[in-house]
Scaffold this motif. Sequence first.
Motif, PDB file in Angstrom:
ATOM      1  N   ALA A 193       0.831  -1.205   0.000  1.00  7.62           N
ATOM      2  CA  ALA A 193       0.000   0.000   0.000  1.00  7.62           C
ATOM      3  C   ALA A 193       0.868   1.259   0.000  1.00  7.62           C
ATOM      4  CB  ALA A 193      -0.933  -0.001   1.211  1.00  7.62           C
ATOM      5  N   LEU A 194       1.849   1.321   0.922  1.00 10.78           N
ATOM      6  CA  LEU A 194       2.721   2.491   0.994  1.00 10.78           C
ATOM      7  C   LEU A 194       3.626   2.578  -0.230  1.00 10.78           C
ATOM      8  CD1 LEU A 194       3.702   2.283   4.775  1.00 10.78           C
ATOM      9  CD2 LEU A 194       2.018   3.813   3.725  1.00 10.78           C
ATOM     10  N   GLY A 195       4.115   1.423  -0.681  1.00 11.56           N
ATOM     11  CA  GLY A 195       4.917   1.418  -1.904  1.00 11.56           C
ATOM     12  C   GLY A 195       4.125   1.910  -3.099  1.00 11.56           C
ATOM     13  N   GLY A 196       2.849   1.519  -3.169  1.00  2.82           N
ATOM     14  CA  GLY A 196       1.995   1.978  -4.261  1.00  2.82           C
ATOM     15  C   GLY A 196       1.806   3.484  -4.242  1.00  2.82           C
ATOM     16  N   LEU A 197       1.660   4.054  -3.049  1.00  3.05           N
ATOM     17  CA  LEU A 197       1.491   5.508  -2.947  1.00  3.05           C
ATOM     18  C   LEU A 197       2.763   6.234  -3.385  1.00  3.05           C
ATOM     19  CD1 LEU A 197      -0.434   5.790   0.446  1.00  3.05           C
ATOM     20  CD2 LEU A 197      -1.364   6.000  -1.874  1.00  3.05           C
ATOM     21  N   LEU A 198       3.924   5.696  -3.024  1.00  7.82           N
ATOM     22  CA  LEU A 198       5.183   6.322  -3.441  1.00  7.82           C
ATOM     23  C   LEU A 198       5.364   6.259  -4.957  1.00  7.82           C
ATOM     24  CD1 LEU A 198       7.568   5.088  -0.626  1.00  7.82           C
ATOM     25  CD2 LEU A 198       7.170   7.474  -1.246  1.00  7.82           C
ATOM     26  N   VAL A 199       5.074   5.109  -5.544  1.00  7.06           N
ATOM     27  CA  VAL A 199       5.198   4.977  -6.999  1.00  7.06           C
ATOM     28  C   VAL A 199       4.175   5.870  -7.696  1.00  7.06           C
ATOM     29  CG1 VAL A 199       5.007   3.382  -8.944  1.00  7.06           C
ATOM     30  CG2 VAL A 199       6.167   2.658  -6.862  1.00  7.06           C
ATOM     31  N   LEU A 200       2.974   5.963  -7.124  1.00  5.47           N
ATOM     32  CA  LEU A 200       1.949   6.832  -7.695  1.00  5.47           C
ATOM     33  C   LEU A 200       2.414   8.286  -7.692  1.00  5.47           C
ATOM     34  CD1 LEU A 200      -0.898   7.397  -8.766  1.00  5.47           C
ATOM     35  CD2 LEU A 200      -1.691   7.436  -6.389  1.00  5.47           C
ATOM     36  N   ASP A 201       3.005   8.708  -6.587  1.00  7.46           N
ATOM     37  CA  ASP A 201       3.517  10.079  -6.510  1.00  7.46           C
ATOM     38  C   ASP A 201       4.561  10.318  -7.594  1.00  7.46           C
ATOM     39  OD1 ASP A 201       3.893  12.677  -4.862  1.00  7.46           O
ATOM     40  OD2 ASP A 201       5.920  11.859  -5.003  1.00  7.46           O
ATOM     41  N   ALA A 202       5.453   9.353  -7.775  1.00  9.95           N
ATOM     42  CA  ALA A 202       6.475   9.492  -8.821  1.00  9.95           C
ATOM     43  C   ALA A 202       5.837   9.517 -10.207  1.00  9.95           C
ATOM     44  CB  ALA A 202       7.483   8.349  -8.721  1.00  9.95           C
ATOM     45  N   ALA A 203       4.819   8.689 -10.420  1.00  9.84           N
ATOM     46  CA  ALA A 203       4.142   8.647 -11.718  1.00  9.84           C
ATOM     47  C   ALA A 203       3.474   9.973 -12.045  1.00  9.84           C
ATOM     48  CB  ALA A 203       3.103   7.526 -11.717  1.00  9.84           C
ATOM     49  N   LEU A 204       2.871  10.597 -11.044  1.00 13.73           N
ATOM     50  CA  LEU A 204       2.177  11.865 -11.269  1.00 13.73           C
ATOM     51  C   LEU A 204       3.167  12.998 -11.505  1.00 13.73           C
ATOM     52  CD1 LEU A 204      -0.621  11.492  -8.569  1.00 13.73           C
ATOM     53  CD2 LEU A 204      -0.844  11.224 -11.049  1.00 13.73           C
ATOM     54  N   ARG A 205       4.299  12.973 -10.806  1.00 20.30           N
ATOM     55  CA  ARG A 205       5.295  14.028 -10.996  1.00 20.30           C
ATOM     56  C   ARG A 205       5.997  13.893 -12.341  1.00 20.30           C
ATOM     57  NH1 ARG A 205       9.340  13.475  -8.029  1.00 20.30           N
ATOM     58  NH2 ARG A 205       8.810  11.685  -6.727  1.00 20.30           N
ATOM     59  N   ARG A 206       6.254  12.640 -12.748  1.00 18.56           N
ATOM     60  CA  ARG A 206       7.005  12.416 -13.995  1.00 18.56           C
ATOM     61  C   ARG A 206       6.083  12.208 -15.196  1.00 18.56           C
ATOM     62  NH1 ARG A 206      11.322   7.884 -11.736  1.00 18.56           N
ATOM     63  NH2 ARG A 206      12.020   9.069  -9.903  1.00 18.56           N
ATOM     64  N   ARG A 207       4.778  12.057 -14.919  1.00 21.16           N
ATOM     65  CA  ARG A 207       3.792  11.807 -15.979  1.00 21.16           C
ATOM     66  C   ARG A 207       4.152  10.555 -16.775  1.00 21.16           C
ATOM     67  NH1 ARG A 207       2.035  17.827 -18.213  1.00 21.16           N
ATOM     68  NH2 ARG A 207       1.798  18.764 -16.152  1.00 21.16           N
ATOM     69  N   ARG A 208       4.405   9.470 -16.023  1.00 20.68           N
ATOM     70  CA  ARG A 208       4.777   8.186 -16.626  1.00 20.68           C
ATOM     71  C   ARG A 208       3.637   7.202 -16.452  1.00 20.68           C
ATOM     72  NH1 ARG A 208      10.399   7.363 -16.406  1.00 20.68           N
ATOM     73  NH2 ARG A 208       9.960   5.222 -17.074  1.00 20.68           N
ATOM     74  N   ASN A 209       3.016   6.821 -17.573  1.00 20.70           N
ATOM     75  CA  ASN A 209       1.876   5.906 -17.497  1.00 20.70           C
ATOM     76  C   ASN A 209       2.277   4.522 -17.001  1.00 20.70           C
ATOM     77  OD1 ASN A 209       0.118   7.865 -18.364  1.00 20.70           O
ATOM     78  ND2 ASN A 209       0.157   7.231 -20.523  1.00 20.70           N
ATOM     79  N   GLY A 210       3.504   4.100 -17.334  1.00 23.00           N
ATOM     80  CA  GLY A 210       3.955   2.802 -16.861  1.00 23.00           C
ATOM     81  C   GLY A 210       4.029   2.753 -15.343  1.00 23.00           C
ATOM     82  N   LEU A 211       4.531   3.830 -14.744  1.00 21.25           N
ATOM     83  CA  LEU A 211       4.578   3.903 -13.285  1.00 21.25           C
ATOM     84  C   LEU A 211       3.180   3.948 -12.693  1.00 21.25           C
ATOM     85  CD1 LEU A 211       7.536   6.385 -12.592  1.00 21.25           C
ATOM     86  CD2 LEU A 211       7.487   3.901 -12.246  1.00 21.25           C
ATOM     87  N   LEU A 212       2.263   4.554 -13.429  1.00 20.02           N
ATOM     88  CA  LEU A 212       0.878   4.626 -12.957  1.00 20.02           C
ATOM     89  C   LEU A 212       0.282   3.219 -12.849  1.00 20.02           C
ATOM     90  CD1 LEU A 212      -0.939   7.028 -12.226  1.00 20.02           C
ATOM     91  CD2 LEU A 212      -1.896   6.899 -14.534  1.00 20.02           C
ATOM     92  N   VAL A 213       0.536   2.394 -13.840  1.00 19.96           N
ATOM     93  CA  VAL A 213       0.048   1.010 -13.792  1.00 19.96           C
ATOM     94  C   VAL A 213       0.721   0.245 -12.661  1.00 19.96           C
ATOM     95  CG1 VAL A 213      -0.081  -1.163 -15.060  1.00 19.96           C
ATOM     96  CG2 VAL A 213      -0.500   0.995 -16.251  1.00 19.96           C
ATOM     97  N   LEU A 214       2.041   0.442 -12.501  1.00 25.48           N
ATOM     98  CA  LEU A 214       2.764  -0.238 -11.422  1.00 25.48           C
ATOM     99  C   LEU A 214       2.212   0.175 -10.061  1.00 25.48           C
ATOM    100  CD1 LEU A 214       5.044  -2.000 -10.335  1.00 25.48           C
ATOM    101  CD2 LEU A 214       6.581  -0.031 -10.558  1.00 25.48           C
ATOM    102  N   ALA A 215       1.904   1.463  -9.896  1.00 20.81           N
ATOM    103  CA  ALA A 215       1.308   1.921  -8.642  1.00 20.81           C
ATOM    104  C   ALA A 215      -0.011   1.204  -8.386  1.00 20.81           C
ATOM    105  CB  ALA A 215       1.090   3.429  -8.684  1.00 20.81           C
ATOM    106  N   GLY A 216      -0.819   1.059  -9.444  1.00 22.06           N
ATOM    107  CA  GLY A 216      -2.082   0.338  -9.293  1.00 22.06           C
ATOM    108  C   GLY A 216      -1.874  -1.109  -8.887  1.00 22.06           C
ATOM    109  N   VAL A 217      -0.862  -1.764  -9.472  1.00 15.69           N
ATOM    110  CA  VAL A 217      -0.571  -3.161  -9.124  1.00 15.69           C
ATOM    111  C   VAL A 217      -0.232  -3.280  -7.643  1.00 15.69           C
ATOM    112  CG1 VAL A 217       1.056  -5.054  -9.477  1.00 15.69           C
ATOM    113  CG2 VAL A 217       0.113  -3.851 -11.447  1.00 15.69           C
TER     114      VAL A 217
END
Length: 538
Positions: A149-173
Amino acid sequence: MTDPAPDADRRSRTQAAWLLLALIVAGSVAVRLRLLDIPLERDEGEYAYAGQLLLQGVPPYVEAFNMKNPGVYVAYAVAMGLLGETVRAIHGGAIAFNAAAILMVFLLGLRLAGRTVAVAAAAAFAFLSLSASVLGFSANSEHFLLLPALGGLLVLDAALRRRRNGLLVLAGVLLGLSYVMKQHGAAFVALGAVWLLLAERAERPLLPLRAVRRLLLLAAGAAAPFALVCLWLWGAGAFPSFFFWTFRYARHYVGQVDIATGFALFGTQARAIVAAAPLLWALAAVGLATLSRGPAAREQTPQILSLAGLSFLAICPGLLFRSHYFILLLPAAALLAGVAVENLRAAVSRRGTPALGLAAAGIVLGASLATALWGERDYLFRLGPEEISRLCYGPNPFVESVEVSRYIREHSAATDRVAVLGSEPQIFFYARRRSATGFIYTYALMEPQPFALAMQRRMAGEIARARPRHAVWIGAPTSWLRRPESHDDIFRWWGEYRNHYRVVGIGVPRGDAIAMRWGPASETEGLESPLVVYERID
């Protein structure tokens, strides 16, 4: 020419923060290593037995029924596969997950509000998640849920800052994995969606279609782990049982407690948890009150508030508010405590000097931690594993399960089955013997739900067909939670069926302990004893 001093000072402060994190993690691990041998309680026993079955090739919900999602069973199986099928391996796995969660809290604090918040939050979380008030020493599913859960939030934050769709999917996983660990993780999946929408609202121009596209990517990632679990269980022939227990029965389970009772349960647990670390919780309250006014996290106020709100919702399903549920609330509480410490540092620095501000922050945080450590000093540093088990669980037969299981293992073959009349699945794990019935808990049989009578009859039928070599009767009320309206078919059946057995062990109450007496014993002591071990005679 730029002055290199500010950059050097920043690097020095960052290195100091990481050094403090290392000391926090090392201290937490050192204390937890002392607690490795605490006997398993029944939830741990369930996960351990289910993990043991997985290692033997038996999928979940086939020979062990329960309403929880299976992710924690896999986590236990991995820990035991790597470290051995022991209590130490299980608690060692929990230590690794907790240490990683401390790191995640630190990184969230660093990203949202800076170094001081990160260090203070990591220290607060390390203690709060270890406290006996939340059964922090146990390998409960909440520890395993928090990491993805916490790892997903960190990856999500990175995805939103970098605008990386791949990271967005990883955050969801990762967020979806938290749900697979336990249904309470759904709150963190929802939190991910909230953070995404907050980020979209802050962008200009606001593009609704882009927001929908990103939300769908996050949702697809979050759905993937559960979809894979469903495919796995379908292929193993376990999906119908999985669906019944985790959806049909679970729907009735969560509706049993009314709102008034739920509020009372919450109040009881919250008072005990706050009393274990009053100054840390006071800091969290101050952090919440000053969140939008202090400089530490003003810009991230919506994210931190939504983390706190949805973390609270994560402990609410069923309105049962069990003490270990509150572990899910601790990252938010720790971050808020960190915000309070940083706001104090900033306020003192403005009126004095930066060094004075840092000293004030350190004194307040240190005093808060020291007070909490002193309050739980016996549990943390003095009491032995069995003493802690009795302190936290009272008359529940968790310590005695070790001795009972040893007797069964020494007086049976590896292929023999065991029946436990009660909710003590840790016996199957310790004995390394399979249950004669899938009903490793008897709580569902006592509940006012439409399947209870059929469950009692099915349990009786499965035991009768399996003809287990040993049977264990648990007379402790906490192993049944029998109610005035509960069906009594299972008790009447066992009163007759136990004629196929002779008593080989009787538990005699000794305060919170149960002293086992082995050998010939009077049948008349049977159902009145808190623990009776039987051996089949025909």
